[in-house]
Scaffold this motif. Structure first.
Motif, short mmCIF file in Angstrom:
data_model
loop_
_atom_site.label_atom_id
_atom_site.label_comp_id
_atom_site.label_asym_id
_atom_site.label_seq_id
_atom_site.Cartn_x
_atom_site.Cartn_y
_atom_site.Cartn_z
N ALA A 6 6.92 1.32 -6.64
CA ALA A 6 5.57 1.51 -7.19
C ALA A 6 5.52 2.62 -8.24
N TRP B 85 3.53 5.90 2.51
CA TRP B 85 4.27 7.17 2.59
C TRP B 85 3.53 8.24 3.37
N GLN C 269 0.86 -1.20 0.00
CA GLN C 269 0.00 0.00 0.00
C GLN C 269 0.89 1.24 0.00
N ASP C 270 1.39 1.62 -1.19
CA ASP C 270 2.40 2.67 -1.25
C ASP C 270 1.86 4.03 -0.80
N GLU C 271 0.63 4.39 -1.18
CA GLU C 271 0.09 5.69 -0.79
C GLU C 271 -0.10 5.76 0.73
N ALA D 275 7.76 3.47 -2.49
CA ALA D 275 7.34 4.50 -3.45
C ALA D 275 8.13 4.38 -4.75
N LYS D 276 9.43 4.12 -4.66
CA LYS D 276 10.24 3.94 -5.87
C LYS D 276 9.80 2.71 -6.63
N ASN E 12 5.72 5.80 -7.59
CA ASN E 12 4.90 6.86 -6.99
C ASN E 12 5.77 8.11 -6.85
N ARG F 177 4.92 11.37 -6.68
CA ARG F 177 4.49 12.34 -5.67
C ARG F 177 4.88 11.88 -4.27
N GLY F 178 4.74 10.57 -3.99
CA GLY F 178 5.15 10.04 -2.70
C GLY F 178 6.64 10.23 -2.47
N ARG F 179 7.44 9.99 -3.50
CA ARG F 179 8.89 10.19 -3.39
C ARG F 179 9.20 11.65 -3.05
#
Length: 996
Positions: A715, A682, A677-679, A712-713, A717, A719-721
């Motif tokens: 996935a 982070w 669950q990356d979102e 995050a990387k 993502n 914006r998460g990074r």
């Protein structure tokens, strides 16, 4: 507040145990308590905490532990710095050892004139003991001598109380206790004399003489000495059939006639375990309660023992009952009630067994249940009988079996808390201590573990979660399988997925024991139990349980209470009225096992995500309360924020409540990563940023960042990074690594531009001035700060705007424009007050006060620092530094050198404790001017100046480096080293020229 050292260390506030933190903090408290109200030097504390091998940072660590102890106690005035040491303020009556010694003194004073009152006082005093003094930590040399002293006082009190019992002709009830005491303390001749006297008065003259021969053999074999005069005189008295000391002159009244052994004296107790270990405090408490004399018209003495399956309730009840046999000479009744099974034993059936054991012929036992109760209670009237009722289902099952005579005693065990039994002495069993666990392993393995190291035994005990049933199974497996090594069993238990499979030996099984409690739950409670087992958090509050089940708060509370009642969940403390719940380690394994067996993968994952989403909602609440508004845009789903907020106690700020969730938060980031669950991952990591920054939890901050960034990387993502890079920039800035911090922030800005996220770009832009000021790029910082302020305000991000604008004020101050700095900082503080941004109020009243000092407006600076004092707690441990440094600078500006020196030295000590080079450099520079005018201090001041220069160089802060060089130049000049002073001044000028 109550402090307890007569047993395991404990502190209670309004009767509720306080969490005392890490082992080092607990040990610091214990050392301070062994001399309450008296200062203990840092050297003594260091030796107690680390022995002969203290770390280099020992002094700093002691200061940190003292700070944490103040916070755990909730009273900053309790732990006081005095000279080069610390003392703990303890009010009269707060320390159990002091109460004990005071009560013993009163008991001895009353012994001659009022022996009944004296006996009561002795019993109350001895009842304060919950185990050996400083249990678990008495091996620390500093504590060992005090523990030995207290134990000697306790044994003296026991002997005095027994003398009183003998004077009151209570000798028959002393035999069991004295037999145990003489075995435990074979060189205390007074106890042997008391045992001989009690036996003689019970008419057991031959046994009394045999005791003398036994003690004589022990003393000669162990010490080479004959018994003392008192024992020899008593021996001659008994041999000659003369009246015994302290007894009536009439020999008939002095020597009691033994009671005849009648057929109706029931002896139903199961045998005690030969390898019974631990639970000394609990056993002593039970024996003390049930040994007290009661009149027949009083209620029977009652002890309840509760705890989860496998915790040792039955073993403890039987052990205590055997120790009480002499106190209940008319018999002991025992019944296994099978309360945890689907069909508990009927009380009517138990009454039939009891009546037959009491001598009622089988054909005379009434069929009518009420008639059985009446006959049973009638037969127990005025008789000293102990009733042990094991594994009761509830109070209803116990009610018909309760005696009506105060001469009887009852021990009832149950997996549920028998709260409906009024007047009971309640014992709740937890897992055993490490020492008792390893002792049980050694005792139950017939020497198989004689060569095992303490670390190996502790490892096995930990895998058994220090549960007596699991430890007994482990011992049985090692004994029955001689080809197994300890390492073989440890290897089997190391895999959590199969641990319960391994903990099984014939009819002993941990899983089955837990299953009895689980099967008795309602379906809703069973589901909550297994879903909670999926959480990796060490403990959790009500809202987490509601989120896991997706229920209303009252429903979740009712189900939690059901789980607590049957000891499938523990209450881990109720800070500020908010209960926290947790599993025993093996019960958590069982709960997770049931979830994997009874819930689909989707249902399991959804429950965990709901719980983590509720935690995310708490981070929002804390961030808004702390900063006036959320500093970051949050998009991941939150589980019902209104329910989370409704469950929070109003007496503590949300950030303090989030601090309680620190371990669950770090575990939650890991668990979200495991679920992919990356979102959520982070955002949870980012949600911890304000807490980690304020309380300086740098290791947790780093771990959460690395875990979330890796996902995050993977996935993709972006914006998460980018948002995580902003957080990493904050961590590096707080650790005073300004170059790497700016790099992370710049990379975040690039990524936000790449995906067209204007809000995120502005958030990163608000940080830019923070990296420019330390590098001496003050004009750039002012320009960047103004730009960020205007753009953020236009976008409605008021907190972030004020956050950026504060660096404009600091840049003006360091550029030598205090009037401009004061104007900017006054606006920021006013805006922060309006928005309720407490952290900004605290930080910027500090800088505003410095600007006012630079303008010579001392009274206004004092007002600013007074407001800072009221807000310092909002910026965590750093607040103490800000306060000490601020007031030190004010005293310095007023020419109050002694006060300035004291507060600045305090600030330097705090800076070193916090391991913050920026704080240390800042305060050292100001200290140089205090010491400049005292020639005796010049050598020390020069060393201090060189340290200030070194620290400022290390962190790359030109403004501070120039100030340190200038201060050191003045000191060198005052010492007559003109050449070095000139070189330092030239370097300072060159450095300051770069600050523009």
């Amino acid at each position: 507040m109550d402090f307890g050292i007569l047993g395991p260390l404990i502190v209670r506030q309004a009767g509720v145990p306080l969490e005392l933190g890490t082992p080092k903090v607990r040990l610091l408290l214990a050392v301070l308590l062994h001399k309450p109200g008296r200062p203990i030097s840092e050297d003594s504390l260091t030796e107690a905490l680390w022995g002969d091998e203290p770390p280099k940072s020992a002094t700093k660590n002691v200061q940190t532990y003292a700070h944490r102890l103040r916070r755990q106690l909730g009273d900053s005035g309790r732990v006081v710095r005095q000279g080069r040491g610390y003392l703990l303020r303890v009010e009269p009556g707060e320390l159990d050892s002091a109460r004990f010694e005071d009560m013993v003194g009163k008991a001895r004073a009353a012994a001659a004139g009022d022996p009944v009152r004296s006996r009561r006082l002795f019993n109350e005093a001895l009842g304060l003991w919950r185990g050996p003094a400083f249990a678990g930590i008495a091996d620390v040399p500093t504590l060992a001598s005090e523990a030995s002293r207290l134990e000697e006082v306790r044994l003296g009190a026991v002997e005095d109380r027994i003398d009183i019992d003998l004077r009151l002709s209570l000798h028959s009830g002393l035999l069991g206790e004295l037999t145990a005491l003489t075995m435990e303390h074979p060189f205390r001749e007074r106890m042997w004399a008391q045992l001989m006297l009690a036996l003689h008065r019970c008419g057991r003259r031959a046994d009394a003489l045999q005791v003398y021969l036994r003690v004589r053999d022990v003393l000669i074999e162990e010490t080479g000495l004959e018994p003392g005069q008192r024992l020899r005189d008593l021996h001659r008295t008994i041999l000659s059939e003369k009246p015994t000391p302290d007894s009536p002159p009439d020999p008939v009244s002095a020597i009691a006639v033994p009671e005849p052994r009648t057929a109706d004296r029931a002896r139903m107790l199961p045998p005690a375990l030969a390898d019974f270990s631990g639970q000394q405090a609990e056993t002593a408490g039970i024996v003390a309660v049930l040994r007290k004399d009661r009149a027949a018209d009083e209620p029977a003495a009652l002890v309840t023992i509760s705890g989860p399956g496998g915790i040792g309730k039955t073993a403890l009840a039987v052990q205590a009952a055997h120790r009480l046999r002499c106190a209940y000479p008319d018999g002991q009744l025992f019944a296994a009630l099978a309360g945890a099974r689907t069909q508990p034993v009927s009380p009517v059936t138990v009454l039939g067994r009891f009546l037959r054991a009491l001598g009622v012929p089988a054909n005379a036992v009434p069929d009518d249940p009420e008639a059985r109760v009446d006959l049973y209670r009638g037969m127990l009237t005025d008789r000293r009988i102990l009733v042990v009722l094991d594994d009761a289902s509830d109070e209803k099952q116990l009610a018909p079996l309760m005696p009506a005579s105060g001469t009887c005693g009852v021990i009832a065990t149950s997996r549920v808390r028998l709260g409906g039994l009024g007047g009971a002495h309640r014992v709740e069993l937890r897992e055993m201590s490490e020492a008792d666990s390893t002792a049980m392993l050694r005792n139950s393995t017939d020497g198989r573990l004689a060569s095992a190291t303490g670390a190996e035994l502790s490892g096995l005990a930990r895998l058994c979660a220090r549960l007596p049933l699991a430890l007994r199974i482990a011992g049985s497996l090692l004994v029955s399988r001689p080809h197994w090594r300890l390492a073989d069993l440890v290897s089997q238990l190391a895999d959590e997925r199969h641990r319960l499979d391994a903990l099984r030996y014939r009819d002993l099984e941990v899983r089955a024991s837990f299953g009895l409690s689980y099967d008795g739950l309602r379906p809703e409670a069973r589901r909550l139990f297994r879903l909670l087992g999926l959480l990796e958090a060490p403990d959790f509050p009500l809202w987490a349980a509601a989120a896991t089940l997706d229920s209303e708060l009252p429903e979740a509370q009712e189900l939690l209470d059901e789980l607590v009642d049957v000891h499938l969940l523990d209450v881990r403390g109720t800070p500020d009225g908010q209960a926290r719940y947790g599993f025993h380690d093996l019960i958590r394994v069982y709960a997770k096992e049931r979830a994997e067996a009874e819930e689909s993968v989707a249902a399991r994952n959804t429950a965990v995500i709901r719980a983590l989403s509720a935690l995310l909602a708490l981070t929002d609440i804390a961030d808004r309360d702390h900063m006036g508004q959320s500093m970051f845009q949050r998009d991941a789903a939150r589980w019902r924020p209104e329910r989370v907020e409704a469950s929070l106690p109003p007496c503590r700020p949300p950030m303090a409540l989030l601090d309680q969730e620190r371990a669950p938060l770090v575990a939650g980031v890991r668990q979200a990563a495991e679920l992919g669950q990356d979102e959520l991952c982070w955002e949870l990591a980012l949600g911890g940023h304000p807490l980690f920054e304020t309380e300086r939890y740098f290791d947790d901050w780093q771990e959460c960042y690395e875990t979330a960034m890796s996902l995050a990387k993977a996935a993709g993502n972006v914006r998460g990074r980018a948002r995580l890079l902003i957080s990493m920039a904050g961590l590096r800035y707080t650790r005073r690594r300004y170059g790497p911090a700016e790099e992370a922030n710049t990379e975040a800005m690039r990524l936000f531009q790449q995906i067209g996220d204007s809000r995120g770009y502005l958030e990163a832009l608000s940080n830019a001035p923070f990296f420019l000021v330390p590098e001496g790029r003050l004009s750039e910082a002012i320009e960047a700060g103004r730009e960020a302020y205007e753009r953020l305000l236009a976008n409605g991000q008021v907190a972030a705007a004020l956050h950026a604008y504060s660096q404009v004020g600091l840049a003006h101050l360091q550029a030598g424009r205090p009037a401009a700095a004061a104007e900017v900082l006054t606006d920021i503080v006013a805006g922060a007050r309006k928005e309720g941004i407490r952290t900004l109020i605290a930080r910027d009243t500090y800088w505003l006060g410095h600007a006012q000092l630079a303008l010579g407006r001392h009274a206004e600076a004092a007002e600013s620092f007074t407001e800072l004092a009221a807000r310092a707690v909002d910026i965590g441990p750093s607040g103490a530094f800000y306060l000490a440094h601020a007031w030190g600078c004010l005293h310095l500006a007023r020419g109050e050198d002694a006060d300035a020196r004291r507060r600045l030295l305090e600030g330097a000590e705090i800076a070193r404790t916090l391991d913050d080079p920026l704080f240390e450099s800042r305060v050292l520079v100001d200290l140089l001017d205090v010491r400049l005018h005292d020639r005796h201090e010049l050598p020390a001041a020069i060393c201090q100046g060189e340290r200030a220069v070194q620290v400022a160089r290390t962190i790359g802060y030109p403004y501070l480096l120039a100030g340190a060089l200038e201060g050191l130049a003045r000191l060198r000049a005052a010492a007559g080293d003109v050449k070095t002073a000139k070189n330092l001044a030239m370097e300072a000028s060159a450095v300051r020229g770069k600050v523009r």
